[in-house]
Design an enzyme around this catalytic site. Structure first.
Site, PDB file in Angstrom:
ATOM      1  N   LYS A  40      11.542  -7.929   6.260  1.00 15.95           N
ATOM      2  CA  LYS A  40      10.953  -8.339   7.536  1.00 15.95           C
ATOM      3  C   LYS A  40      11.094  -8.880   7.972  1.00 15.95           C
ATOM      4  O   LYS A  40      11.008 -10.283   8.311  1.00 15.95           O
ATOM      5  CB  LYS A  40       9.210  -8.390   7.256  1.00 15.95           C
ATOM      6  CG  LYS A  40       8.873  -7.905   8.883  1.00 15.95           C
ATOM      7  CD  LYS A  40       7.288  -8.234   9.202  1.00 15.95           C
ATOM      8  CE  LYS A  40       7.098  -6.975  10.133  1.00 15.95           C
ATOM      9  NZ  LYS A  40       5.494  -6.513   9.987  1.00 15.95           N
ATOM     10  N   GLU A  95      -1.853   5.032 -10.651  1.00 19.19           N
ATOM     11  CA  GLU A  95      -3.349   5.491 -10.064  1.00 19.19           C
ATOM     12  C   GLU A  95      -3.823   7.005  -9.816  1.00 19.19           C
ATOM     13  O   GLU A  95      -4.430   7.417  -9.116  1.00 19.19           O
ATOM     14  CB  GLU A  95      -3.381   4.616  -8.901  1.00 19.19           C
ATOM     15  CG  GLU A  95      -3.700   3.439  -8.834  1.00 19.19           C
ATOM     16  CD  GLU A  95      -2.455   2.494  -8.649  1.00 19.19           C
ATOM     17  OE1 GLU A  95      -1.726   3.086  -8.638  1.00 19.19           O
ATOM     18  OE2 GLU A  95      -2.612   1.306  -8.873  1.00 19.19           O
TER      19      GLU A  95
END
Ligand code: ADP
Length: 561
Positions: free
Chosen positions: A451, A343
């Site tokens: 996490k 991108e």
């Protein structure tokens, strides 16, 4: 006088303005290569193992004739012409010949899954496919499912061309016809497109305008960027189907660097031989390529003469410290680390050492060299945490957002997936810290983060440390579901030799560097870590494979602080 389509200021309202309405097209690059750098070489390793050599002058002539040949098939402005091809001179001709016609070159990644290939060729509405004969099996698996009108084969002499196809050489015929040099009047028109490699999801299409490619090519010449010059020979190992080989073909042609294109031989020995023989000064690729090359050099330190090589550009994934230091300390070779994405065309940031820091080998310089570097000129960065934009303190992590003239505004086909902010920034999915001088450190991808008990653990930092253990050749750290902590890190490892270090030894090795709740709960050994189509570790596959590695999870005795 002409008004740019941004339509800002007209000369009749404000006389004396610059010629900034001249369209920045890839044809501009081609003209420069064909005149100022007409005699600079393009060397290709051919499928038989030989060398094809010609000059930018010859390349430009053939690129223009390719445009004429495509026009004779009815291809015109806006039409998509796809390639399934490795790095070679015919692919380079397509890089220039297709956009010069106003058509759009769609480089397709032959390593994608056939289902993804069929999807992207259909979505892009490719009308012509230019395919290497060696990649015919990839194309023949999907050709019946996609609406492509013409298949053009780059023959390699291994046998007759498949029925119903055209020979590439027949499209590049001599003749009086010419594609006019100004066929593209608007530089915001599409020139190329490329799909992301789909490491974290389905491939998404990115469309490059002429203007974005030219500005990006200009940026590759900056000394705090790659510094491409008319004295360089550039060997892109990064494939021409992956983010335009990082823009190096356009950068080389604009700045007068010669090009060395390795064709289908990406073996470490083949690449090292080509680097040596052509006196390449710059080369570029993802870390897994350099890990293999470093191992080959370590095994045969004096077989190749790489004294000309000034820069090994490494990006696409974090460069492990052991790779940067191994090349430098054992072989005197400089690694230049850079960050980017499909991108971002891809030049996003480059890791040079700042003023006031010793550039010599050592931890002070390595701190910066191993970071993802500072944003390239014309690229702006910021990072967003749960409480908004994070300070540039080198400590607070947040998701990196970028903008600039060569950053995607949308995905092709409108599948924006929440990746663009309302105020015009692109959300990268990379988690970074930014220091007061603008140096980025990627600690993870949002989807790869571990996490644990509400705290983030950086898989990248653990991988780096593990890969500096002498018994470990490759390491990928993944998040594995855990009943108490939600997720815990598990290290998946490839051994360097026959002896595998024990779990205790690895834990003791990591302990001085990390808080103890960061240490992996398990170490698993594999023969090879699965790779994405572009050679990065495919963590999604590992997460799937080791989903039950903590088997409902032995309770940890340490508490997360
Ligand atoms: P994909 O997203 O499918 O892997 P890209 O090739 O566009 O396709 O990859 C871009 C991503 O690669 C970035 O978002 C980042 O996560 C990773 N990446 C690129 N360069 C680096 C780098 N120098 N260090 C760490 N990660 C990097």
């Amino acid at each position: 006088m002409a008004v740019s389509d941004a339509g800002a200021v007209r000369e009749d309202e404000f006389p004396g303005l610059m010629m900034d309405d001249l369209p920045l097209t890839t044809t501009w690059i081609l003209r420069r290569a064909a005149t100022v750098f007409a005699d600079r070489p393009v060397v290709t390793r051919t499928p038989g193992g030989g060398r094809h050599r010609y000059t930018y002058r010859a390349m430009a002539g053939r690129a223009r004739r390719l445009g004429v040949g495509l026009a004779s098939l009815g291809i015109g402005p806006g039409d998509r012409v796809a390639t399934l091809a490795m790095n070679h001179y015919q692919h380079l001709e397509a890089y220039f010949g297709v956009p010069a016609l106003g058509a759009v070159l769609h480089t397709v990644n032959p390593r994608l899954h056939p289902q993804d290939l069929a999807h992207i060729v259909t979505q892009a509405a490719d009308r012509v496919m230019i395919v290497d004969q060696a990649l015919w099996p990839v194309w023949s698996a999907i050709v019946g499912q996609v609406p492509v009108a013409h298949t053009v084969v780059v023959a390699d002499g291994t046998g007759p061309l498949p029925p119903g196809t055209l020979a590439y050489e027949d499209l590049v015929v001599e003749g009086p016809d010419q594609v006019p040099d100004d066929a593209v009047a608007n530089d915001r028109q599409a020139a190329m497109m490329c799909y992301t490699s789909g490491t974290t999801g389905r491939p998404k299409g990115v469309v490059y305008s002429h203007r974005s490619l030219v500005l990006h090519a200009l940026a590759t010449g900056g000394v705090d960027s790659v510094g491409l010059s008319a004295r360089d020979m550039v060997l892109p190992v990064v494939p021409m189907f992956h983010v335009n080989a990082w823009g190096l073909p356009y950068g080389a042609a604009l700045h007068g660097s010669g090009l060395v294109l390795p064709g289908h031989d990406l073996s470490p020995e083949g690449l090292l031989t080509l680097l040596d023989e052509t006196g390449a000064t710059v080369t570029a690729g993802v870390p897994t390529i350099w890990m293999a090359i470093l191992a080959a050099l370590d095994a045969h330190p004096s077989r190749w003469n790489l004294s000309q090589l000034r820069t090994m550009l490494v990006g696409g994934a974090a460069v492990p410290a052991a790779v940067l230091q191994g090349f430098r300390d054992r072989h005197g070779l400089g690694v230049l680390h850079a960050w980017g994405m499909t991108e971002t065309t891809p030049l996003g940031s480059v890791a040079h050492v700042p003023a006031g820091v010793d550039e010599g080998p050592g931890p002070a310089g390595d701190h910066y060299r191993l970071s993802q570097g500072r944003p390239a000129a014309l690229v702006e960065v910021r990072a967003r945490g749960e409480a908004g934009l994070v300070p540039w303190d080198g400590k607070t992590p947040g998701e990196l957002e970028v903008r600039g003239p060569w950053v995607a505004r949308h995905y092709y086909g409108g599948d924006d997936d929440g990746k663009f902010t309302p105020d015009g920034w692109f959300k990268t999915g990379d988690v970074v810290t930014i220091d007061p001088q603008g140096y980025l450190v990627i600690t993870d991808r949002t989807k790869d983060l571990v996490k644990s008990g509400g705290e983030w653990i950086s898989s990248v930092a653990l991988e780096n440390a593990l890969m500096s253990h002498p018994g470990v050749a490759e390491a990928a750290v993944i998040a594995v579901p855990h009943p108490r902590w939600q997720e815990r890190p598990v290290a998946v490892l490839v051994a360097r030799g026959a002896e595998r270090p024990s779990d205790q030894e690895l834990a003791a090795f990591l302990a001085p560097q990390f808080a103890d709740w960061w240490l992996p709960d398990a170490y698993r050994w594999v023969e090879a870590i699965p790779r994405t189509a572009t050679g990065k570790f495919l963590k999604a596959a590992l997460r799937e494979q080791f989903r039950d590695a903590l088997g409902g999870g032995a309770q940890r005795t340490r508490e997360v602080p």
